[in-house]
Design an enzyme around this catalytic site. Sequence first.
Site, mmCIF file in Angstrom:
data_model
loop_
_atom_site.group_PDB
_atom_site.id
_atom_site.type_symbol
_atom_site.label_atom_id
_atom_site.label_comp_id
_atom_site.label_asym_id
_atom_site.label_seq_id
_atom_site.Cartn_x
_atom_site.Cartn_y
_atom_site.Cartn_z
ATOM 1 N N HIS A 113 11.479 35.740 59.344
ATOM 2 C CA HIS A 113 11.356 34.403 58.779
ATOM 3 C C HIS A 113 12.295 34.094 57.627
ATOM 4 O O HIS A 113 12.310 32.972 57.120
ATOM 5 C CB HIS A 113 9.910 34.146 58.357
ATOM 6 N N CYS A 119 -23.413 16.376 48.714
ATOM 7 C CA CYS A 119 -22.730 16.389 47.422
ATOM 8 C C CYS A 119 -21.396 15.663 47.493
ATOM 9 O O CYS A 119 -21.124 14.775 46.682
ATOM 10 C CB CYS A 119 -22.493 17.822 46.955
ATOM 11 N N HIS A 120 -20.570 16.051 48.458
ATOM 12 C CA HIS A 120 -19.168 15.625 48.426
ATOM 13 C C HIS A 120 -18.906 14.237 48.956
ATOM 14 O O HIS A 120 -17.878 13.640 48.624
ATOM 15 C CB HIS A 120 -18.298 16.661 49.149
ATOM 16 N N CYS A 149 7.948 40.206 56.605
ATOM 17 C CA CYS A 149 7.919 38.796 57.030
ATOM 18 C C CYS A 149 9.352 38.261 57.006
ATOM 19 O O CYS A 149 9.786 37.540 57.909
ATOM 20 C CB CYS A 149 7.070 37.944 56.102
ATOM 21 N N CYS A 176 -20.428 28.032 48.783
ATOM 22 C CA CYS A 176 -21.171 26.778 48.736
ATOM 23 C C CYS A 176 -22.399 26.847 49.634
ATOM 24 O O CYS A 176 -23.502 26.438 49.242
ATOM 25 C CB CYS A 176 -20.283 25.609 49.191
ATOM 26 N N CYS A 231 -22.707 19.529 53.290
ATOM 27 C CA CYS A 231 -21.492 19.291 52.497
ATOM 28 C C CYS A 231 -21.507 17.838 52.020
ATOM 29 O O CYS A 231 -21.214 17.536 50.873
ATOM 30 C CB CYS A 231 -20.235 19.515 53.339
ATOM 31 N N ARG A 249 -14.766 30.033 49.591
ATOM 32 C CA ARG A 249 -15.412 28.864 48.965
ATOM 33 C C ARG A 249 -16.475 28.280 49.866
ATOM 34 O O ARG A 249 -17.564 27.944 49.428
ATOM 35 C CB ARG A 249 -14.336 27.824 48.660
#
Lengths: 108, 151, 288
Positions: free
Chosen positions: C106, C207-208, C102, C249, C204, C245
């Site tokens: 970069h 809950c959120h 990289c 969920c 989502c 994640r």
Amino acid sequence: MAGKPRVKIPKSVTAGDVITIKTLIKHKMESGQRKDKEGNTIPRDIINKFEASFNGSVVFSADLDPAVSANPYIEFSARVEEAGTFMMKWTDDAGTVTEFSKDIAIKG
Amino acid sequence: MNISRRAWLSTSAAATAAAFFGISGSAIASIEDVEKLISEFGGGATAEAGGPLKLTTPEIAENGNSVPVSVSVESPMTDDDYVESILVMAGDNPSPDIATFHFTPASGVAKASIRMRLAKTQDVFAVAKTNSGKLYKVSNNVKVTIGGCGG
Amino acid sequence: MNRFLAPFAIAASAAVVASVVSMTVFASPADDALVIDGELEMTTRTTSIEGHPLSEVISGWHYRTDDTRTLQQDSFDNPGMLGVEEGEVYWNTVEGTEGKSCATCHDDASVSMAGVGSSYPKWSEKLGKPINVELQINQCRTENMGAEAYKFDKEGQKPLTAYIKHQSQGEPVALNLEEGEMQQWWERGKETYYQRTGQLNLSCATCHEDNNGKYIRADHISQGNVNGFPTYRLKQSNLISLHNRFRGCIRDTRAEYPAAFSDELMGLEVYTTWRGTGLSVETPAVRQ
């Protein structure tokens, strides 16, 4: 297999000062309690010993058991009377030793 | 938080009762294991509750996988009078040992911190031993929570 | 779901949610300030962007216990930084047929990657869809380095993504929805966000948005912002990616969960990132 350790030590101190040293090392700390998808116990594989020496003499050490969290964090103290080198050693169940050394100077 | 002698006794009574009724629970076995470890560690000496020994743990652990724990003993840390070791144990883990810290006068201060795994809500014990053989012990209860969900 | 059953399903799911979300236990997000290493002040609470259903956006950091929050205050104590350092090693490692790393193109990531963590996902003309940092890394690997694309969550994907996003630590999240078809993908992500799925029939938002601040068992529900990913989760004692994640969920609503980097999850990434507009990039955040 242990990853590269991180060690936090001041660069210089007044002679006689007690400093706090923080260490962190990447390691799974496989407890030997977990089972894989087939139901076989995943064998224990942990760092079981940590040792900190200064100019060749052991200052502090710790015996670690599987209840220590992954990526073991160890914080301890040392009284520094003179300039020198701290040497940290982490030993795992296979006997592999990871070393890390850092120099410290005396102010003034 | 120190455990009183009475508390130790009531735990032993419960253990005896459980054994009598043939109840085997890992919880009961672990307290006995802890007492056995302390006995081995201290060479059979009687441990004084608390004293200069402090055990710092959170009241509630957000996740049992990583629970911060600190031990410290007020001590001059001279060649004549210093703390040799501190043993940290869990009362209700699959195995009671967590870690043993070994100090020297060059440690300057008898203090150490790590992060530990706790399988569930339980008592965490610390026992400290000085170079002259003096023993101190302390325990804290740590609540370990079960999360909601998510990955 | 036919119209007859729908009210019952909604009532049933509400009951399920009520049983695990204690309606009487609410805790305000912690009154605390996140300053990294005593130097870098982070924006963890701010007025939400226009069009946002909530008036204030709050980082998930505020919903964690004292000890967890403290871990993120210090770069040394933050275990996620181990992953960032691992990422730096990958950054400098030559791989592939072209003999490049990289760094070859970069150079210094702190310069070249500044602003990446706060502005991705971006529109990719080439792919005809949004591209996130993980996929950008893979594109660079295959097209410029002659190296193989990383499989989801494998090898260098998480550490490198964390390392790159970490270069924007402290920068406010700000997406450009004007480019290409980003707006449509935002719409798509929004639809996913509010769509109830699974046996538990939860979205989502359930809950959120509707229940943040309340407890689900012992978890303090956050607003579900994504400004800290990849995140060091105490549960796995490891860096966890955003798509991991998402999948977790959705799996926990007892629904079939979409594949990582699928169109559905890319849309969701665009939308949830947008919801956190104004919050500082926290990568690597520390969460439960």
